[in-house]
Design an enzyme around this catalytic site. Structure first.
Site: not given
Length: 205
Positions: A120, A122, A109, A95, A166
């Site tokens: 948010h 994976l 949000l 988002s 990451y």
């Protein structure tokens, strides 16, 4: 035309359809591998994969079913699903966020005017793990974000043991995240998303 349909590296790879032995006609088959934005109709499949992936590790899911539906209704263009022969095998849900760092409010949000994409979750289906699918999906997602004119960077938060994964995807740690979930603490990570015009010359966007 949707953003995804304009990107050659996200188009499905089609299986070659065998000829039937009777009439010599081609039999319809599903794409062998397809990447597309998710829709609210995918929410249950998404949640089943997420629940299995996270509950055994942390005891909770980053997004519950109603939250998945929430984001797939508000901003489906910031999600990406990997389908094998029509079956969801991995996904990302994001988002937009409009501040430098994530806060507790970022968990629920979507800020339409934001320039940061908050990733948010994976997750990869258990039968498809240890095959590099998570890294491939993240690479494709970041390539997709580079073709969105409003996206400037990607943000996520993760536990310590996921930081090396990451980092291999190109993210850099920003330090401890102010967001907590129960007793869990997180590291916040960031990946720059280059300008739309530059990437159009270099990635086929």
């Amino acid at each position: 035309m949707s953003a995804l349909s304009a990107l050659p590296f996200l188009k499905p790879v089609q299986l070659r359809s065998p000829r039937s032995s009777s009439g010599g006609q081609r039999r319809h088959t599903l794409p062998a591998s397809e990447f597309r934005c998710l829709s609210p109709e995918d929410a249950v499949s998404v949640f089943e994969i997420e629940r299995e992936a996270f509950i055994s590790v942390s005891g909770d899911c980053p997004l519950h079913l109603d939250e998945i539906r929430h984001f797939l209704n508000l901003c489906p263009e910031l999600s990406l699903g990997w389908f094998e022969e029509g079956r969801l095998v991995a996904f990302i849900i994001g988002s937009l966020w409009d501040q430098d760092r994530l806060s507790q409010a970022a968990l629920t949000l979507h800020k339409p005017r934001g320039t940061a994409v908050h990733i948010h979750v994976l997750a990869v289906h258990r039968t498809f793990r240890q095959q590099g699918k998570g890294s491939i999906l993240m690479w494709r997602y970041l390539q997709y974000l580079r073709c969105l004119p409003f996206a400037r960077r990607a943000l996520l938060m993760c536990e310590d043991f996921l930081v090396p994964f990451y980092q291999k995807c190109g993210f850099k740690a920003l330090g401890p995240c102010e967001v907590t979930v129960g007793e869990l603490a997180f590291i916040e990570m960031q990946h720059p998303v280059r300008g739309h015009a530059f990437m159009r010359r270099n990635s086929g966007c």
